[in-house]
Design a protein around this motif. Sequence first.
Motif, PDB file in Angstrom:
ATOM      1  N   SER A 129       0.679  -1.205   0.336  1.00 17.42           N
ATOM      2  CA  SER A 129       0.119   0.091   0.165  1.00 17.42           C
ATOM      3  C   SER A 129       1.070   1.270  -0.024  1.00 17.42           C
ATOM      4  CB  SER A 129      -0.566   0.390   1.233  1.00 17.42           C
ATOM      5  OG  SER A 129      -1.644   1.517   1.847  1.00 17.42           O
ATOM      6  N   LEU A 130       0.793   2.235  -0.966  1.00 22.26           N
ATOM      7  CA  LEU A 130       1.294   3.533  -1.557  1.00 22.26           C
ATOM      8  C   LEU A 130       0.734   4.389  -0.875  1.00 22.26           C
ATOM      9  CD1 LEU A 130       3.389   2.117  -4.447  1.00 22.26           C
ATOM     10  CD2 LEU A 130       4.222   2.283  -2.182  1.00 22.26           C
ATOM     11  N   THR A 131       1.309   5.284   0.010  1.00 22.02           N
ATOM     12  CA  THR A 131       0.037   6.638   0.275  1.00 22.02           C
ATOM     13  C   THR A 131       0.683   7.538  -0.320  1.00 22.02           C
ATOM     14  OG1 THR A 131       2.320   7.224   1.991  1.00 22.02           O
ATOM     15  CG2 THR A 131       0.185   5.942   3.173  1.00 22.02           C
ATOM     16  N   PRO A 132       0.072   9.002  -1.128  1.00 23.53           N
ATOM     17  CA  PRO A 132       0.839  10.165  -1.654  1.00 23.53           C
ATOM     18  C   PRO A 132       1.937  10.343  -1.546  1.00 23.53           C
ATOM     19  CG  PRO A 132      -1.399  10.309  -1.547  1.00 23.53           C
ATOM     20  CD  PRO A 132      -0.793   9.268  -0.523  1.00 23.53           C
ATOM     21  N   GLU A 133       2.393   9.907   0.363  1.00 26.40           N
ATOM     22  CA  GLU A 133       3.836  10.269   1.013  1.00 26.40           C
ATOM     23  C   GLU A 133       5.251   9.549   0.348  1.00 26.40           C
ATOM     24  OE1 GLU A 133       0.939  10.536   2.575  1.00 26.40           O
ATOM     25  OE2 GLU A 133       1.083  12.288   2.798  1.00 26.40           O
ATOM     26  N   ASN A 134       4.931   8.346   0.028  1.00 29.32           N
ATOM     27  CA  ASN A 134       6.506   7.324  -0.247  1.00 29.32           C
ATOM     28  C   ASN A 134       5.173   6.497  -1.952  1.00 29.32           C
ATOM     29  OD1 ASN A 134       3.484   5.239   0.161  1.00 29.32           O
ATOM     30  ND2 ASN A 134       4.858   4.672   2.016  1.00 29.32           N
ATOM     31  N   LEU A 135       4.860   7.542  -2.274  1.00 29.81           N
ATOM     32  CA  LEU A 135       4.126   6.634  -3.522  1.00 29.81           C
ATOM     33  C   LEU A 135       5.030   7.042  -4.461  1.00 29.81           C
ATOM     34  CD1 LEU A 135       2.144   6.130  -5.427  1.00 29.81           C
ATOM     35  CD2 LEU A 135       1.894   8.097  -6.195  1.00 29.81           C
ATOM     36  N   ALA A 136       6.373   7.837  -4.495  1.00 33.16           N
ATOM     37  CA  ALA A 136       7.609   8.119  -5.722  1.00 33.16           C
ATOM     38  C   ALA A 136       8.691   7.640  -5.185  1.00 33.16           C
ATOM     39  CB  ALA A 136       7.531   9.429  -5.078  1.00 33.16           C
ATOM     40  N   GLY A 137       8.821   7.442  -6.464  1.00 27.84           N
ATOM     41  CA  GLY A 137       9.953   6.033  -6.786  1.00 27.84           C
ATOM     42  C   GLY A 137      10.207   5.250  -7.325  1.00 27.84           C
ATOM     43  N   GLU A 138      10.675   3.522  -6.960  1.00 28.74           N
ATOM     44  CA  GLU A 138      10.694   2.199  -7.862  1.00 28.74           C
ATOM     45  C   GLU A 138       9.842   1.729  -6.624  1.00 28.74           C
ATOM     46  OE1 GLU A 138      14.762   0.959  -9.583  1.00 28.74           O
ATOM     47  OE2 GLU A 138      14.318   3.533 -10.618  1.00 28.74           O
ATOM     48  N   HIS A 139       9.345   1.044  -7.618  1.00 28.13           N
ATOM     49  CA  HIS A 139       8.420   0.064  -6.808  1.00 28.13           C
ATOM     50  C   HIS A 139       8.000  -1.455  -7.939  1.00 28.13           C
ATOM     51  CE1 HIS A 139       7.275   3.198  -4.531  1.00 28.13           C
ATOM     52  NE2 HIS A 139       6.601   3.130  -5.259  1.00 28.13           N
ATOM     53  N   GLU A 140       8.418  -2.683  -7.315  1.00 29.27           N
ATOM     54  CA  GLU A 140       8.049  -3.601  -7.787  1.00 29.27           C
ATOM     55  C   GLU A 140       6.203  -3.846  -8.269  1.00 29.27           C
ATOM     56  OE1 GLU A 140       9.898  -8.280  -7.818  1.00 29.27           O
ATOM     57  OE2 GLU A 140      10.357  -6.518  -6.602  1.00 29.27           O
ATOM     58  N   THR A 141       6.338  -4.293  -9.125  1.00 26.93           N
ATOM     59  CA  THR A 141       4.743  -4.755  -9.424  1.00 26.93           C
ATOM     60  C   THR A 141       4.798  -6.537  -9.676  1.00 26.93           C
ATOM     61  OG1 THR A 141       5.290  -5.408 -12.241  1.00 26.93           O
ATOM     62  CG2 THR A 141       5.079  -2.926 -11.391  1.00 26.93           C
ATOM     63  N   LEU A 142       3.050  -7.141  -9.548  1.00 31.83           N
ATOM     64  CA  LEU A 142       3.084  -8.535  -9.146  1.00 31.83           C
ATOM     65  C   LEU A 142       3.777  -8.975 -11.318  1.00 31.83           C
ATOM     66  CD1 LEU A 142      -1.219  -8.412  -8.119  1.00 31.83           C
ATOM     67  CD2 LEU A 142       1.880  -8.113  -6.869  1.00 31.83           C
ATOM     68  N   ALA A 143       3.483  -7.946 -11.883  1.00 29.13           N
ATOM     69  CA  ALA A 143       4.511  -9.012 -12.956  1.00 29.13           C
ATOM     70  C   ALA A 143       6.171  -8.959 -13.162  1.00 29.13           C
ATOM     71  CB  ALA A 143       4.412  -7.278 -13.986  1.00 29.13           C
ATOM     72  N   GLY A 144       6.657  -8.382 -11.744  1.00 26.15           N
ATOM     73  CA  GLY A 144       8.238  -8.755 -11.318  1.00 26.15           C
ATOM     74  C   GLY A 144       8.726  -7.517 -12.284  1.00 26.15           C
ATOM     75  N   ASP A 145       7.926  -6.428 -12.256  1.00 24.93           N
ATOM     76  CA  ASP A 145       9.089  -5.767 -12.956  1.00 24.93           C
ATOM     77  C   ASP A 145       8.710  -4.323 -12.439  1.00 24.93           C
ATOM     78  OD1 ASP A 145       6.731  -4.699 -13.882  1.00 24.93           O
ATOM     79  OD2 ASP A 145       7.096  -4.690 -15.955  1.00 24.93           O
ATOM     80  N   MET A 146       9.357  -3.467 -12.620  1.00 26.40           N
ATOM     81  CA  MET A 146       9.705  -1.921 -11.788  1.00 26.40           C
ATOM     82  C   MET A 146       8.654  -1.324 -12.692  1.00 26.40           C
ATOM     83  SD  MET A 146      11.301  -3.058  -9.270  1.00 26.40           S
ATOM     84  CE  MET A 146      11.672  -2.394  -8.553  1.00 26.40           C
ATOM     85  N   LEU A 147       7.949  -0.132 -11.626  1.00 29.26           N
ATOM     86  CA  LEU A 147       7.458   0.691 -12.158  1.00 29.26           C
ATOM     87  C   LEU A 147       7.679   2.249 -11.605  1.00 29.26           C
ATOM     88  CD1 LEU A 147       3.316   0.548 -11.804  1.00 29.26           C
ATOM     89  CD2 LEU A 147       4.928   1.092 -13.783  1.00 29.26           C
ATOM     90  N   THR A 148       8.743   3.168 -12.112  1.00 32.30           N
ATOM     91  CA  THR A 148       9.352   4.981 -11.408  1.00 32.30           C
ATOM     92  C   THR A 148       7.860   5.466 -11.372  1.00 32.30           C
ATOM     93  OG1 THR A 148      11.491   3.925 -12.662  1.00 32.30           O
ATOM     94  CG2 THR A 148      10.986   5.521 -11.672  1.00 32.30           C
ATOM     95  N   VAL A 149       7.901   6.028  -9.985  1.00 35.39           N
ATOM     96  CA  VAL A 149       6.857   7.248 -10.094  1.00 35.39           C
ATOM     97  C   VAL A 149       7.473   7.986  -9.541  1.00 35.39           C
ATOM     98  CG1 VAL A 149       4.380   7.826  -8.703  1.00 35.39           C
ATOM     99  CG2 VAL A 149       4.827   5.589  -9.427  1.00 35.39           C
ATOM    100  N   GLU A 150       7.466   9.357  -9.924  1.00 36.01           N
ATOM    101  CA  GLU A 150       7.662  10.701 -10.194  1.00 36.01           C
ATOM    102  C   GLU A 150       6.989  11.987  -9.570  1.00 36.01           C
ATOM    103  OE1 GLU A 150       9.859  11.650 -13.604  1.00 36.01           O
ATOM    104  OE2 GLU A 150      11.470  10.088 -12.748  1.00 36.01           O
ATOM    105  N   GLY A 151       7.138  13.044  -9.060  1.00 34.21           N
ATOM    106  CA  GLY A 151       5.874  13.480  -8.289  1.00 34.21           C
ATOM    107  C   GLY A 151       6.494  13.839  -6.705  1.00 34.21           C
ATOM    108  N   GLU A 152       4.875  15.151  -6.514  1.00 31.20           N
ATOM    109  CA  GLU A 152       5.284  15.395  -5.534  1.00 31.20           C
ATOM    110  C   GLU A 152       3.815  15.560  -4.862  1.00 31.20           C
ATOM    111  OE1 GLU A 152       7.965  17.771  -3.611  1.00 31.20           O
ATOM    112  OE2 GLU A 152       7.880  18.721  -4.911  1.00 31.20           O
ATOM    113  N   GLY A 153       3.328  15.590  -3.312  1.00 30.02           N
ATOM    114  CA  GLY A 153       1.837  16.499  -3.453  1.00 30.02           C
ATOM    115  C   GLY A 153       0.783  15.689  -3.991  1.00 30.02           C
ATOM    116  N   GLU A 154       0.394  16.497  -4.816  1.00 36.29           N
ATOM    117  CA  GLU A 154      -0.627  16.040  -5.918  1.00 36.29           C
ATOM    118  C   GLU A 154      -0.103  15.746  -7.133  1.00 36.29           C
ATOM    119  OE1 GLU A 154      -3.793  18.591  -4.821  1.00 36.29           O
ATOM    120  OE2 GLU A 154      -4.102  17.536  -2.419  1.00 36.29           O
ATOM    121  N   ASP A 155       0.380  15.573  -7.427  1.00 35.92           N
ATOM    122  CA  ASP A 155       1.193  16.137  -9.040  1.00 35.92           C
ATOM    123  C   ASP A 155       2.520  14.472  -8.954  1.00 35.92           C
ATOM    124  OD1 ASP A 155       1.768  16.005 -12.028  1.00 35.92           O
ATOM    125  OD2 ASP A 155       2.685  17.803 -10.668  1.00 35.92           O
ATOM    126  N   PHE A 156       1.630  13.370  -9.937  1.00 32.00           N
ATOM    127  CA  PHE A 156       2.610  11.803  -9.787  1.00 32.00           C
ATOM    128  C   PHE A 156       2.246  11.598 -11.242  1.00 32.00           C
ATOM    129  CE2 PHE A 156       0.956  12.794  -5.261  1.00 32.00           C
ATOM    130  CZ  PHE A 156       2.905  12.310  -4.302  1.00 32.00           C
TER     131      PHE A 156
END
Length: 220
Positions: A163-190
Motif C-alpha cells: 500500500s503506497l500513500t501519497p507520501e511514499n508514492l514517488a520512487g521505484e516499486h516492484e509490480t506483480l508482473a515482476g518488473d519495476m514502475l518508476t513514479v515521479e512527483g510529490e504532493g498531488e502531482d505524480f
Amino acid sequence: MNTKLRTRSMGLAALALTASMGLAACGSESDTDSASEPTTSESSSETPMEESESPMESEEPMAADAPFGPGCAGVPTSGEGSVEGMADDPVATAASNNPLLKTLVAAVTEADLVDTLNSAENLTVFAPTDDAFAAIPKKDLNALLKDKEMLTTVLTHHVVGESLTPENLAGEHETLAGDMLTVEGEGEDFTIGEASVVCGNVQTANATVYVVDQVLMPQM
C-alpha cells in the motif's frame, strides 16, 4: 442698604457659579463613562470571531486524507461507485462500480484476475481510465484482450504488492508482473512515464487506487 444688597448679590453669584461647576463636573464624568463603554463592547465582540476560527482548523486533517486530482470530478458522489462506496469493497469489485473504469474491469475479468485482486491485501493499483484504453488503436486493443498471457502481464504491471500513500508514492516499486514502475512527483502531482495520476488516493477495502490517464505498458 446698598452695601448689604451688594454682599447678597455676590453671595448668590458665588452659589450659582458653584452649582454650574458641579453640573459641568457631572457632565464630564458621564461623558467619560460613555466614552469608555465602546471599548468594553469592542473587546466583547472580538471573542466570537476568535472562536469561529477554530472549527476551520479542525477540518484540515480530513482534507489531507481525501482523494485528489481533476479526474475525481468524474467519480459519482453517491452509491457504490462513489469514493465512500468503493471503500467498502475489494478493489476489483470496487472498480466494477466506477463508471471511469469499465474497460479495465472487462480486461481484468478476461484475464481471470478478479479473485486474485480481490483476495490480496495492501495493494496499490494504477487504474487506467476508459479514455486511456480508447487511446490504444482498436486493432491492438482487441489483440491484447484476446492474448490472455500478455493481458495478464500488462494488467499486473499496474499493481504493486504494497500500500503506497501519497507520501511514499514517488520512487521505484516492484509490480506483480515482476518488473519495476518508476513514479515521479510529490504532493498531488505524480507521473509514471508519460502517464499522469488524475485521481489519486482512492481507498478500497484492500487497495489504494491511483487512476491514470494512460495504459502502462511493460518493457518487453
